[in-house]
Design an enzyme around this catalytic site. Structure first.
Site, PDB file in Angstrom:
ATOM      1  CG  ASP A 187     -15.598   2.289   5.698  1.00  0.00           C
ATOM      2  OD1 ASP A 187     -16.291   1.062   5.839  1.00  0.00           O
ATOM      3  OD2 ASP A 187     -14.478   2.389   5.516  1.00  0.00           O
ATOM      4  NE  ARG A 203     -15.799  -0.923  -1.374  1.00  0.00           N
ATOM      5  CZ  ARG A 203     -14.863  -1.029  -0.428  1.00  0.00           C
ATOM      6  NH1 ARG A 203     -14.754  -2.186   0.088  1.00  0.00           N
ATOM      7  NH2 ARG A 203     -14.006  -0.070  -0.577  1.00  0.00           N
ATOM      8  CG  HIS A 239      -8.511  -1.226   6.811  1.00  0.00           C
ATOM      9  ND1 HIS A 239      -9.220  -0.952   5.516  1.00  0.00           N
ATOM     10  CD2 HIS A 239      -8.332  -2.523   6.904  1.00  0.00           C
ATOM     11  CE1 HIS A 239      -9.190  -2.298   5.076  1.00  0.00           C
ATOM     12  NE2 HIS A 239      -8.859  -3.099   5.751  1.00  0.00           N
ATOM     13  CG  HIS A 289      -9.936   3.824  -1.715  1.00  0.00           C
ATOM     14  ND1 HIS A 289      -9.028   3.023  -2.532  1.00  0.00           N
ATOM     15  CD2 HIS A 289     -10.408   3.126  -0.836  1.00  0.00           C
ATOM     16  CE1 HIS A 289      -9.212   1.924  -1.962  1.00  0.00           C
ATOM     17  NE2 HIS A 289     -10.034   1.840  -1.072  1.00  0.00           N
ATOM     18  CB  SER A 314      -8.511  -6.300   6.537  1.00  0.00           C
ATOM     19  OG  SER A 314      -9.197  -5.969   5.458  1.00  0.00           O
TER      20      SER A 314
HETATM   21  C1  LIG Z   1      -8.320   6.030   2.927  1.00  0.00           C
HETATM   22  C2  LIG Z   1      -7.274   6.974   3.299  1.00  0.00           C
HETATM   23  C3  LIG Z   1      -6.306   6.404   4.625  1.00  0.00           C
HETATM   24  C4  LIG Z   1      -6.371   7.126   2.234  1.00  0.00           C
HETATM   25  O1  LIG Z   1      -5.132   7.604   2.188  1.00  0.00           O
HETATM   26  P1  LIG Z   1      -3.877   7.979   1.214  1.00  0.00           P
HETATM   27  O2  LIG Z   1      -3.684   7.073   0.134  1.00  0.00           O
HETATM   28  O3  LIG Z   1      -2.842   8.634   2.026  1.00  0.00           O
HETATM   29  O4  LIG Z   1      -4.720   9.248   0.460  1.00  0.00           O
HETATM   30  P2  LIG Z   1      -4.167  10.492  -0.187  1.00  0.00           P
HETATM   31  O5  LIG Z   1      -2.977   9.977  -0.878  1.00  0.00           O
HETATM   32  O6  LIG Z   1      -5.181  11.247  -0.918  1.00  0.00           O
HETATM   33  O7  LIG Z   1      -3.745  11.499   1.109  1.00  0.00           O
HETATM   34  C5  LIG Z   1      -3.092  12.719   0.595  1.00  0.00           C
HETATM   35  C6  LIG Z   1      -3.432  13.468   1.810  1.00  0.00           C
HETATM   36  O8  LIG Z   1      -4.701  13.810   1.896  1.00  0.00           O
HETATM   37  C7  LIG Z   1      -5.129  13.613   3.281  1.00  0.00           C
HETATM   38  N1  LIG Z   1      -6.561  12.855   3.114  1.00  0.00           N
HETATM   39  C8  LIG Z   1      -6.916  11.811   2.458  1.00  0.00           C
HETATM   40  N2  LIG Z   1      -8.306  11.562   2.706  1.00  0.00           N
HETATM   41  C9  LIG Z   1      -8.637  12.420   3.340  1.00  0.00           C
HETATM   42  C10 LIG Z   1      -9.950  12.627   4.244  1.00  0.00           C
HETATM   43  N3  LIG Z   1     -11.079  11.986   3.924  1.00  0.00           N
HETATM   44  N4  LIG Z   1      -9.814  13.569   4.941  1.00  0.00           N
HETATM   45  C11 LIG Z   1      -8.888  14.671   5.064  1.00  0.00           C
HETATM   46  N5  LIG Z   1      -7.715  14.541   4.571  1.00  0.00           N
HETATM   47  C12 LIG Z   1      -7.524  13.209   3.957  1.00  0.00           C
HETATM   48  C13 LIG Z   1      -4.231  12.334   3.763  1.00  0.00           C
HETATM   49  O9  LIG Z   1      -4.416  12.214   5.078  1.00  0.00           O
HETATM   50  C14 LIG Z   1      -3.122  12.962   3.360  1.00  0.00           C
HETATM   51  O10 LIG Z   1      -2.551  14.035   4.085  1.00  0.00           O
HETATM   52  P3  LIG Z   1      -1.080  14.309   4.551  1.00  0.00           P
HETATM   53  O11 LIG Z   1      -0.329  14.430   3.168  1.00  0.00           O
HETATM   54  O12 LIG Z   1      -1.138  15.517   5.164  1.00  0.00           O
HETATM   55  O13 LIG Z   1      -0.564  13.146   5.185  1.00  0.00           O
HETATM   56  C15 LIG Z   1      -7.602   8.347   3.420  1.00  0.00           C
HETATM   57  O14 LIG Z   1      -8.199   8.997   2.127  1.00  0.00           O
HETATM   58  C16 LIG Z   1      -8.314   8.668   4.758  1.00  0.00           C
HETATM   59  O15 LIG Z   1      -7.827   8.828   5.672  1.00  0.00           O
HETATM   60  N6  LIG Z   1      -9.680   8.517   4.590  1.00  0.00           N
HETATM   61  C17 LIG Z   1     -10.734   8.840   5.629  1.00  0.00           C
HETATM   62  C18 LIG Z   1     -10.857   7.350   6.467  1.00  0.00           C
HETATM   63  C19 LIG Z   1     -11.415   6.357   5.556  1.00  0.00           C
HETATM   64  O16 LIG Z   1     -12.556   6.737   5.172  1.00  0.00           O
HETATM   65  N7  LIG Z   1     -11.020   5.282   5.541  1.00  0.00           N
HETATM   66  C20 LIG Z   1     -11.738   4.081   4.880  1.00  0.00           C
HETATM   67  C21 LIG Z   1     -11.086   4.001   3.440  1.00  0.00           C
HETATM   68  S1  LIG Z   1     -11.906   2.699   2.805  1.00  0.00           S
END
Ligand SMILES: CC(C)(COP(=O)(O)OP(=O)(O)OC[C@H]1O[C@@H](n2cnc3c(N)ncnc32)[C@H](O)[C@@H]1OP(=O)(O)O)[C@@H](O)C(=O)NCCC(=O)NCCS
Length: 471
Positions: free
Chosen positions: A404, A358, A303, A349, A273
């Site tokens: 969240d 937070r 997000h 994250h 965002s």
């Molecule tokens: C926030 C987020 C998008 C960050 O993604 P990222 O930077 O790619 O995180 P990572 O580097 O740790 O990801 C490595 C792997 O772990 C997975 N992973 C990360 N967080 C995960 C979670 N909460 N649940 C399941 N899998 C997760 C990713 O999808 C990725 O899988 P892939 O290699 O098969 O594509 C991710 O942690 C997520 O999807 N969290 C859940 C949604 C969420 O809470 N979003 C709000 C963020 S403030």
């Protein structure tokens, strides 16, 4: 029927007048030489000089190399943007102009003695880098109140949408309905000198921040309370007024809203965002266009929409396992979520590597205001189990909870049960951070963003031709 509902809002005559004016493409404007704007006028020349000196002395220095993985992987970790209002440390979490969340809670003025900071004080801090006095924070409350009128045509625009349109869609549409009033767009069309862009960007940003609580509350009331709008209070601060217009009067709920709106405001510049707002603003699109772009990004489930997803996921969990599942059952449920190819919302994250402060701030609030609330207990229970399961996958870089994972618990406790609405509350808060930075981006004359992209073929050729140089 809409005219009646708006009349009930106490805006009848005003609304009709504004609607007439808006139909002709005009909007009523509050113009100000506010305390905050005067302060900014004082600060900007010094910061412009600072940036000039930084470029002169260090402009050609390297910030590091970029790997192919980074280029493919969402540009993670590539420093490529100036963002003044906050900075995120992977271990420690966010700092707003150098202050952690506990420091904000200690130093910023509140509405009640020893209470949560009011977001107006945070806005002063984000814009000026200085902690406001209680009077300065109050001057922001008054400035926002004077700018808060929501034109009738915005209600009409919302009414044109299906009642079940997602609240985030309604938010963006409502913001776009305000865009014809952009003072920056008008100033640009008049040929204003670029050194003065920030002034009308300030006016638009403050107008928009001021109107967002009523816009957000109107979306809530039309979607979930049959369009029974509640007029703004002329005594309440910005965040408490939002809760009031949504229909919530519990003083605890007002304190929760002040904290919620403070802690969701800013998370440095690279999140979707913030970056989307920054990117679109760099094309000199006005603050309404830029913020709406940011909100369309916040509406994504990875997000901001994750706060809605958390509630959905927790509700499914309790429907399946009951309200007090044991650890083994929760562990299995998390494993099943992963096995079905879904993410566990509220955990992980892109930058943080520890529990999000937070989350911790919201947990502390819950411990004070709702220690025995079953959903809070379940959330604490998840905190004990989920990181362990995610950690065992070996691939998730941060198994800890983010912001969240906790916000929905607080909202549910006060009766705000409609989880599809939660991202709107996040979005209102996010305006404080992204629009503050947008004002500074124009004041500092930052250029249009244009990172380089590549094709797979261009990468293959580059490293096939000179494999050694590629290391
Ligand atoms: C926030 C987020 C998008 C960050 O993604 P990222 O930077 O790619 O995180 P990572 O580097 O740790 O990801 C490595 C792997 O772990 C997975 N992973 C990360 N967080 C995960 C979670 N909460 N649940 C399941 N899998 C997760 C990713 O999808 C990725 O899988 P892939 O290699 O098969 O594509 C991710 O942690 C997520 O999807 N969290 C859940 C949604 C969420 O809470 N979003 C709000 C963020 S403030």
């Amino acid at each position: 029927m809409l005219a009646q509902a708006v009349a009930n809002l106490g805006l009848g005559a005003l609304g009709a007048q504004t609607f007439a004016a808006a139909s002709c493409g005009a909007m009523r404007h509050f113009t100000t030489a506010s305390e905050l704007k005067r302060k900014l006028t004082e600060l900007i020349p010094g910061q412009q000089e600072r940036l000039k000196a930084l470029k002169k002395t260090n402009g050609s220095k390297s910030l590091g190399e970029v790997t192919v993985d980074q280029a493919i992987g969402g540009m993670r970790g590539i420093p490529g943007m100036l963002w003044e209002t906050s900075l995120l440390d992977p271990e420690e979490g966010i700092r707003f102009r150098g202050l952690s969340i506990p420091e904000l809670q200690e130093k910023l003025p509140g509405a009640v003695p020893g209470g949560q900071p009011i977001p107006e004080g945070l806005l002063w801090l984000l814009l000026t880098g200085e902690i406001p006095t209680a009077e300065q924070a109050r001057s922001v409350t008054e400035e926002l109140r004077a700018r808060s009128h929501l034109p009738y045509h915005v209600f009409k625009t919302l009414e044109a949408l299906p009642q079940d349109a997602h609240p985030m869609t309604q938010l963006t549409v409502g913001v776009m309905a305000l865009q014809p009033g952009s003072r920056f767009a008008a100033a640009y069309a008049r040929g204003t000198h670029k050194s003065r862009y920030w002034e009308s960007v300030y006016e638009d940003s403050m107008d928009l921040i001021a109107k967002l609580p009523q816009l957000a509350a109107s979306i809530y009331r039309r979607t979930y309370r049959a369009g029974q709008y509640i007029p703004p209070s002329h005594d309440l601060d910005w965040a408490a007024n939002l809760a009031h217009m949504m229909g919530y009067e519990d003083p605890g709920c007002h304190e929760m809203m002040r904290m919620y709106q403070t802690i969701h405001s800013d998370h440095e510049g690279g999140n979707v965002s913030a970056h989307a707002t920054h990117l679109v603003g760099s094309a000199l699109s006005d603050p309404y266009l830029s913020y709406a772009a940011g909100m369309n990004g916040l509406a994504g489930p990875l997000h901001g929409l994750a706060n809605q997803e958390v509630l959905r996921w927790v509700k499914e969990l309790t429907a399946k396992l009951g309200p007090n599942p044991d650890k083994d059952a929760v562990r299995k449920y998390v494993q099943d979520t992963l096995a079905s190819g879904k993410v566990v919302p509220g955990y992980g994250h892109a930058v943080l590597r520890k529990t999000d402060p937070r989350y911790t701030a919201q947990r502390a609030f819950a411990q004070q205001y709702m220690p025995d609330y079953p959903l809070f207990k379940l959330t604490s229970h998840l905190y004990e189990v989920v990181p362990e399961v995610l950690g065992k996958t070996g691939k998730i870089k941060n198994p800890w909870p983010n912001v969240d994972a906790h916000s929905g618990v607080l909202l549910q406790y006060y009766g705000i049960n409609e989880e599809n609405y939660y991202t709107v509350l996040f979005g209102v808060s996010r305006a404080l951070g992204v629009l503050s930075q947008n004002i500074w981006s124009r004041a500092l004359g930052l250029p249009i963003e244009r990172p380089k992209s590549m094709t797979m073929e261009s990468l293959e050729k580059r490293f096939a031709a000179a494999p050694e140089a590629a290391k």
